[in-house]
Scaffold this active site. Sequence first.
Site, PDB file in Angstrom:
ATOM      1  N   GLU A 270      60.930  32.333  23.525  1.00 24.47           N
ATOM      2  CA  GLU A 270      60.085  34.198  23.384  1.00 24.47           C
ATOM      3  C   GLU A 270      60.243  34.105  22.062  1.00 24.47           C
ATOM      4  OE1 GLU A 270      60.474  37.436  26.332  1.00 24.47           O
ATOM      5  OE2 GLU A 270      62.026  36.984  25.684  1.00 24.47           O
ATOM      6  N   LYS A 329      55.759  36.101  32.419  1.00 25.74           N
ATOM      7  CA  LYS A 329      56.689  36.799  32.378  1.00 25.74           C
ATOM      8  C   LYS A 329      57.070  38.019  34.522  1.00 25.74           C
ATOM      9  CE  LYS A 329      60.614  38.607  31.402  1.00 25.74           C
ATOM     10  NZ  LYS A 329      61.912  39.266  30.035  1.00 25.74           N
ATOM     11  N   CYS A 386      64.106  34.532  29.414  1.00 26.85           N
ATOM     12  CA  CYS A 386      64.662  35.365  28.619  1.00 26.85           C
ATOM     13  C   CYS A 386      65.295  35.261  30.325  1.00 26.85           C
ATOM     14  CB  CYS A 386      63.775  36.583  28.465  1.00 26.85           C
ATOM     15  SG  CYS A 386      65.581  37.573  27.397  1.00 26.85           S
TER      16      CYS A 386
END
Length: 548
Positions: A270, A329, A386
């Site tokens: 990321e 995301k 994440c």
Amino acid sequence: MRPAPPSRRWTVLLAGAGGLATETAFPDTSWWPMAYLGVALLLLALRRDSARWAFVVGTVWGLGFFLPHLWWANEAVGEPIGWLALSVAEAAAIGCFGAAWVWARRAGWLRDRPWLQVLVVAVLWVAVEQVRGRWPFGGFPWGLLAFSQTDAPLLRLAPVGGTPLVSAVVVVVGALLAIVLAEARRLRVGTASAAFVGVVAVTFAPWLVPLGVRPEAGTLRVGAVQGDVPTRGAEAMSQAEAVAANHAAGTEALLDKVAPGELDLVLWPESASDIDPRTHAGIGAAVDGAARAVGAPVLLGTQRFLPDVRYNDYILWEPGRGSAVSYTKQHPVPFGEYIPYRDFFRRITAAVDLVGTDMAPGTGTALVPVEIARLGRTVPITTAICFEVAYDDLIRDSVRAGGELIVIPTNNASFGHTQESTQQLAMSRFRAVEHGRAVVQVSTVGVSGIISPNGVVRQSTGLWTPAQMIDTLPLRTSLTLADRLGAWPALAASVLAVLAVAAGLATWLRERRGVRAAAGRTGAGRAAAGRAGAGRAGAGRVPARGRR
């Protein structure tokens, strides 16, 4: 059946010690049996029959756990308000668990059945974990008890029931241990011994659960690049350019170990290039040059900016063709990647404006299809970005949609040398076993790791250093029981928890009405006796006066 509750001072001390003990079960310490002790101390501290006091006790336990567990939030924000607010909010959820447990155990069918109480308290705990993992602001499922068990036998229960089952069994072991401690103190050797046998059996029986690790759809030869962020504190644009250049250089460094074309896929983390290579010619050329050099497509994280919002994308870059496939995301971090109710929270702290442009959530499944020339087919890859590694449903839905490998791209550059990255690696290990998939966690600054489907870390990197990893990973297509059950274990626990608390409240209300009715009858009886006594006294006085 229960021993006399400790004093209020001792309950607070037990709760605080329990929270601190539980935190040591998580990375970096990873003393997994301490989770059982921590839960046991909490339950011993909750023996007083007061829901209000139980809320206080549970919150104290929560503070003892979450304040050190989430210390990395202070490092990320640079001032304590975010860390304290998050820790207090999560601790309050444990306070709610304490109050719920006091209410539930008042039910007549549960009050004098300690072995049944063991199961009910586990159900209540799981229900509270599910709530705090979903609310408020989309929830924050960090610090689930299940994630403390990645080195324990209980990890083998992950493919059976996921985090709800593993967390529940941790609480069962803790509750049995509480019985051991309480009964041993009262010199009830038989009950203490039976509970101890239960502790041992429940803890180690999961070793019997088999885990699948063999390839089911071939293998994938991958390279993972941790480029590092050596210019911390630099101006944003030059920082982003430097980070992208580091990952391009790291990709070319893979050629020290493999020849061009030997890798099927290269993984960047990321924010490997916060300047979007799809729209910036210079960055696009750097990414494409690295992909051409190694002879493989690259998965990398970037930011996509619109006038008022931004998106966190994980894109597939194919050599010479650029990017046409991506995942966005879905769970941006509140107060980290976007600010809810910004105007309100700005009155509390100006730190909210450290997040200049709010990140918006994406939609769809966390799945990126990658054409693998060697295999002659498209391989669907689960890509949870994440903190999304903590969300059960997001990864499960992707695996059920066909994901054969799990990739967790992350950027830990904001968390310094704290334990955030190793906590995240533990979650990645849990997901590997839960879904029976190999997992690659790849970070800008570490910790990065390659994990087998049985949760074993095959390779890992250190913090704040450039590194590369190469491995051949199994591609798997079978679904575990946890995948097939989906959200049902969590839903069942939540429903049972509500019923248990409702039963306790009903018993309390019924008994309260009974006490009031008895008091009313006693009061009426006393009044009648008083009137009768007065009548008898008057009758006695009349003749006496008559005799005088």
